[in-house]
Design a protein around this motif. Structure first.
Motif, PDB file in Angstrom:
ATOM      1  N   VAL A  98       0.848  -1.193   0.000  1.00 43.90           N
ATOM      2  CA  VAL A  98       0.000   0.000   0.000  1.00 43.90           C
ATOM      3  C   VAL A  98       0.886   1.246   0.000  1.00 43.90           C
ATOM      4  N   LEU A  99       0.541   2.178  -0.857  1.00 47.12           N
ATOM      5  CA  LEU A  99       1.311   3.418  -0.956  1.00 47.12           C
ATOM      6  C   LEU A  99       1.100   4.276   0.282  1.00 47.12           C
ATOM      7  N   ARG A 100       2.201   4.732   0.873  1.00 44.03           N
ATOM      8  CA  ARG A 100       2.133   5.624   2.030  1.00 44.03           C
ATOM      9  C   ARG A 100       2.973   6.858   1.750  1.00 44.03           C
ATOM     10  N   PRO A 101       2.364   7.970   1.431  1.00 49.03           N
ATOM     11  CA  PRO A 101       3.156   9.183   1.199  1.00 49.03           C
ATOM     12  C   PRO A 101       3.762   9.691   2.500  1.00 49.03           C
ATOM     13  N   SER A 102       4.997  10.111   2.445  1.00 52.18           N
ATOM     14  CA  SER A 102       5.658  10.658   3.630  1.00 52.18           C
ATOM     15  C   SER A 102       5.152  12.067   3.902  1.00 52.18           C
ATOM     16  N   PRO A 103       4.802  12.381   5.127  1.00 48.47           N
ATOM     17  CA  PRO A 103       4.284  13.720   5.438  1.00 48.47           C
ATOM     18  C   PRO A 103       5.390  14.764   5.442  1.00 48.47           C
ATOM     19  N   ASP A 104       5.003  15.993   5.202  1.00 49.34           N
ATOM     20  CA  ASP A 104       5.929  17.115   5.345  1.00 49.34           C
ATOM     21  C   ASP A 104       5.875  17.626   6.779  1.00 49.34           C
ATOM     22  N   TYR A 105       6.984  18.236   7.198  1.00 53.99           N
ATOM     23  CA  TYR A 105       7.057  18.825   8.539  1.00 53.99           C
ATOM     24  C   TYR A 105       7.324  20.325   8.399  1.00 53.99           C
ATOM     25  N   PHE A 106       6.695  21.096   9.292  1.00 51.75           N
ATOM     26  CA  PHE A 106       6.787  22.552   9.233  1.00 51.75           C
ATOM     27  C   PHE A 106       7.182  23.097  10.600  1.00 51.75           C
ATOM     28  N   ALA A 107       8.079  24.051  10.583  1.00 55.97           N
ATOM     29  CA  ALA A 107       8.421  24.792  11.802  1.00 55.97           C
ATOM     30  C   ALA A 107       7.573  26.049  11.855  1.00 55.97           C
ATOM     31  N   VAL A 108       6.919  26.268  12.987  1.00 55.04           N
ATOM     32  CA  VAL A 108       6.010  27.409  13.145  1.00 55.04           C
ATOM     33  C   VAL A 108       6.396  28.159  14.422  1.00 55.04           C
ATOM     34  N   GLY A 109       6.682  29.449  14.274  1.00 47.34           N
ATOM     35  CA  GLY A 109       6.997  30.288  15.420  1.00 47.34           C
ATOM     36  C   GLY A 109       5.899  31.304  15.671  1.00 47.34           C
ATOM     37  N   TYR A 110       5.496  31.446  16.929  1.00 41.94           N
ATOM     38  CA  TYR A 110       4.469  32.409  17.331  1.00 41.94           C
ATOM     39  C   TYR A 110       5.167  33.501  18.138  1.00 41.94           C
TER      40      TYR A 110
END
Length: 931
Positions: free
Chosen positions: A484-496
């Motif tokens: 089964v195809l599993r796309p790798s997720p993207d990761y994001f850095a978020v600063g508040y």
């Protein structure tokens, strides 16, 4: 008229007649009283008449009060009739003064009867306050009723103090009812002036005053009057007193919060701790703040008042300080949670929920911890965050044992009705966790849970039917991992950044795990929706004090790359790409962001020479994925990558990308060829990307080595990587040639021409690297190339000896048992996997000088015999066959760290043996014919 009215009320008939008659009586009495008090010219006569009127009023009230009280209690179903009788009661109470109350109390023939009357009256008043009979906008009627109730409650409080406080006459339940009535009166909606308009508030204050302050002072005084009886109200009265102090009225809070310290002191003097008080206030504070009570002012007042009280008592100074820190910490988290719990976007509700459950875990409040675990789980499931929901439930499951002990902690969710033992509940939780992991495509995690359940079924409860079921589920998960195809997720850095954010976000950086196929633009839109006034920062550098200290809101967002932790069990082994890809994007706690910048004199013709990289590595509090889709960054480190090191990393990534595409097409021949076409052409055709010629110009010149003598080792690494790219490109072009359509045949031929020229150039300058095919029939699944991280062994310039060996171990077949076994054995025989080894050849010997093998078997043996470096005579002696070099490693991987797969060993190997175009074309034709 009085006996008639009493009879009508008792029968419950002709309500309108009752009300009219009572109104007439009250009107006559009022006029008589007013006449007696107002006739100044007949003062003596008026006083005598007034005394008669008062006696008459007392007679009426004594005969009617009990009757009206009882009648109101039974009128719950008819609100209209109930309101009439409440109006009658208010009218009667308005005529009473202290003398009337005193006479009425003394008229009771016995103390038990008086106690029954007070009990009944307290219950009645509390019932009328809780179930108001008038609409909320009937301000006058509500305030008149409250005014008369307040007078009555205060009069009855005097009776309590005088007749029910001594040791011999103390009545715990009667006092308890009084406190609950008084708190209910103080906290009723009709007295919360802050909810009214300014005009209405001023009108109420002018005519009736703030009755909350009056009753609050009475409660405080009654509490302090209890003396040594106070301990009997702990912890029962902690909740009502807390509810009273949370009313947003400053003076009321200042006068009542000290009651908490008195409770602490009272329990501490008896038990040398105040654990019961502490447990109760933490439990009740949670529900009260979640219900809308409490604010920042209350937190500050609570802290300052209790700390001040504790400092005056040395024995409570330290434990009191710890308690205050505990409560204020909880208050801060609860206020943050309440601020976002009703938001449309539940992202921040999840963060606050995790803050709370972590807090309760730290202070060992398991019931509250589990309560918030299920709140978090429900939030995740509502947003289809099944992976995070599974990890959340797993926290509860880990608290349980595989035993038949009864569940002690309160159960939540759908599990509670029929699951009485910890084993039953844990098994149910595990099955739900497996379902969530399956929906979240985290089959590796589901397999771990299946194994634990299987062990229980097999070794503990001996339920082989359930064992069979769980093993079948486990087998399906293994199959899904590979198919089964599993796309790798993207990761994001978020600063508040900025003071405008709540405390749990303010000036903090988080790493977010994106959803499947989620673009950064979509993620940013989802991120900014709760903060419409926030400004997005365009720079990825950390902001200065002007941003972090400003009252506004600034959000910074950029993509980061997960830093895979070294998996020692995967080292030097050929592992399917479907398995290794999972660990590249999961169970990750470090993330990096690379920001390029220029340094030194600019070279307009070659930007790589001055392209430096500032790499920031973020460490999160917990690995991702987890119980949240994001975690706060706990530390950051910054390193500077030189242009040469950047070039090495770029070449490594390019080679890895080529290998990944090769493995994908070998494992799935139906994949489209376009991505492979673009990848190969971008490297091979110098008109597209320029290849690695820029690296040669920037770093391989003698002048660079003189200026940077310490970079000699890295230059050799880069040359080694360039040389290794050639066999990878050859395999990719070979696959491309098999799959390309006739329309793209000219494109492919152009790419072949470019590759032949590129190969000749690289092999003449940096040596030959060859991929050697290995056949391994011990394994029945496709393998993938694994690029080894240890580059030191690939970069040494000295002589080396690398043995490439053919492994053709054929498994023994089991005895024939059934047709299904035969078919399974046949499938195993038909499956095979191959591994790629490498050969490094001295540049003094041209590939064209090597003899061309006649068949595949001779070719493999030829590759083995020629794999060592040439002697001084230019001939290659056969290698010595020993235990270490002659046989492949148990994992089937060559010493280079490469692995690969071919469909059959009978097909032509991927690499040509000649560099001339004619021989290369012949090689391609043979490959196509074999296919």
């Amino acid at each position: 008229a009085v006996p008639i009215l009493q009879e009508l009320i008792e029968k419950g008939e002709e309500e309108d007649a009752c009300i009219e008659l009572l109104s007439n009586i009250l009107e006559v009495l009022y006029k008589a009283q007013k006449h007696g008090a107002g006739e100044g010219q007949h003062k003596d006569h008026g006083d005598a008449e007034l005394v008669k009127v008062k006696k008459h009023i007392q007679l009426i009230l004594e005969r009617l009060l009990h009757t009206v009280n009882r009648r109101v209690i039974v009128l719950d179903r008819d609100n209209t009739l109930r309101s009439h009788y409440v109006a009658c009661m208010a009218a009667i109470l308005s005529q009473l003064d202290k003398d009337h109350y005193s006479s009425y109390i003394k008229a009771f023939p016995s103390r038990p009867e008086l106690m029954d009357f007070l009990m009944e009256t307290f219950i009645l008043f509390k019932d009328l306050i809780g179930k108001t009979v008038y609409p909320s906008d009937w301000m006058v009627m509500n305030m008149v009723q409250n005014r008369e109730f307040l007078r009555a409650i205060n009069q009855f409080a005097v009776t309590l103090t005088e007749m029910f406080l001594s040791n011999s006459s103390f009545e715990l339940q009667l006092w308890n009812n009084y406190f609950h009535l008084a708190v209910a009166f103080l906290t009723q909606d009709s007295l919360q002036l802050e909810n009214f308009s300014q005009a209405k508030r001023n009108s109420i204050l002018a005519k009736y005053g703030d009755m909350r302050a009056t009753i609050g002072a009475s409660i405080r005084d009654m509490w302090y009057n209890l003396g040594h009886h106070k301990i009997e109200f702990i912890p029962g009265m902690v909740g009502p007193i807390l509810e009273m102090t949370l009313v947003p009225e400053l003076e009321l809070r200042k006068s009542t919060i000290p009651i908490f310290f008195d409770m602490m002191l009272c329990e501490y003097q008896l038990t040398e701790s105040f654990s019961r008080f502490e447990d109760e206030i933490l439990r009740r504070l949670d529900s009260e703040v979640e219900g809308g009570r409490g604010d920042e002012q209350y937190k500050q007042l609570f802290e300052s008042i209790l700390l001040s009280c504790c400092q005056r008592h040395p024995e409570l100074a330290k434990p009191g300080e710890n308690f205050v820190a505990l409560v204020t910490g909880l208050l801060e988290r609860l206020l943050d949670y309440r601020a976002v719990m009703n938001d449309e976007n539940k992202t921040y509700s999840m963060s606050c929920t995790v803050n709370l459950l972590n807090f309760y875990k730290e202070i060992d409040r398991q019931a509250m911890y589990i309560r918030y675990l299920y709140k978090l789980k429900d939030l995740h499931v509502s947003y289809e965050n099944y992976t995070e929901g599974a990890y959340t439930l797993l926290l509860h499951a880990r608290l349980l044992k595989w035993s038949d002990e009864a569940n002690t902690a309160p159960m939540q969710g759908l599990h509670s009705p029929s699951l009485h033992t910890q084993r039953q509940l844990k098994e149910a939780l595990y099955n739900q966790i497996i379902d969530y992991f399956d929906q979240g495509k985290m089959w590796e995690e589901a397999i771990h849970i299946c194994k634990e359940l299987a062990e229980q079924y097999e070794s503990e409860v001996f339920d082989y039917e359930m064992l069979s079921d769980i093993l079948q589920r486990e087998a399906k998960f293994y199959e899904k991992i590979l198919k089964v195809l599993r796309p790798s997720p993207d990761y994001f850095a978020v600063g508040y950044y900025g003071q405008g954010f709540p405390t749990f976000l303010r000036n903090k950086v988080f790493i977010y795990r994106g959803k499947e196929y989620e673009r950064r633009e979509d993620f940013e839109m989802r991120l900014l929706s709760p903060f419409p006034n926030a400004e997005k920062l365009k720079s990825t550098s950390p902001p200065g004090q002007d941003i972090t200290g400003s009252p506004g809101q600034y959000i910074q967002c950029f993509t980061v790359q997960p830093v895979e932790e070294t998996k020692f069990r995967f080292k030097d082994r050929s592992i399917p790409e479907q398995i290794t890809n999972f660990y590249k994007a999961n169970h990750v706690q470090k993330f990096s962001y690379s920001r390029p910048f220029k340094k030194g004199p600019k070279d307009p013709d070659n930007e790589f020479a001055t392209m430096w990289i500032e790499r920031t590595t973020f460490l999160t509090a917990y690995p991702l994925p987890g119980i949240l889709r994001w975690f706060v960054v706990t530390s950051t480190t910054t390193t500077i990558i030189s242009p040469l090191e950047n070039a090495i990393e770029t070449m490594m990534k390019t080679n890895e990308k080529i290998m990944s595409e090769i493995n994908r097409h070998q494992n799935d021949p139906s994949l489209p060829v376009n991505p492979l076409s673009m990848l190969l052409n971008g490297i091979v055709d110098p008109a597209v990307m320029g290849g690695f010629a820029k690296y040669e110009t920037a770093f391989f010149q003698e002048s660079y080595l003189q200026e940077h003598p310490g970079d000699k080792g890295n230059i050799e690494k880069l040359k080694d990587l360039i040389a290794w790219q050639i066999p990878l490109l050859a395999e990719g072009i070979h696959i491309h040639g098999r799959k390309v359509t006739e329309d793209l045949r000219p494109f492919h031929e152009r790419m072949e021409e470019c590759f032949v020229q590129l190969r000749a150039k690289v092999e003449s300058q940096y040596g030959v690297r060859e991929m050697v095919c290995f056949e391994d029939r011990r394994s029945g699944r496709p393998r993938s190339m694994a690029w080894g991280p240890d580059w030191n062994r690939l970069s040494h310039a000295g002589d080396r000896q690398v043995l490439c060996t053919e492994a053709t171990a054929t498994p023994k077949l089991a005895p024939r048992t059934s047709e299904s076994e035969d078919r399974r054995n046949e499938r195993k025989e038909n499956r095979s996997s191959t591994f790629f080894g490498y050969r490094r050849q001295d540049t003094r010997q041209s590939i064209s000088e090597l003899p061309e093998p006649k068949d595949e078997k001779q070719r493999l043996s030829h590759n083995v015999s020629d794999s060592s470096l040439g002697s001084s005579e230019g001939k290659q002696p056969p290698p010595r066959r020993d235990s270490t070099g002659a046989q492949p490693s148990p994992a089937g991987l060559s010493p280079t760290g490469f692995g690969g797969r071919m469909k059959s060993a009978s097909k032509a190997p991927p690499l040509p043996r000649k560099i001339s175009p004619t021989v290369y074309e012949t090689f391609l034709e043979q490959s196509d014919a074999a296919t």
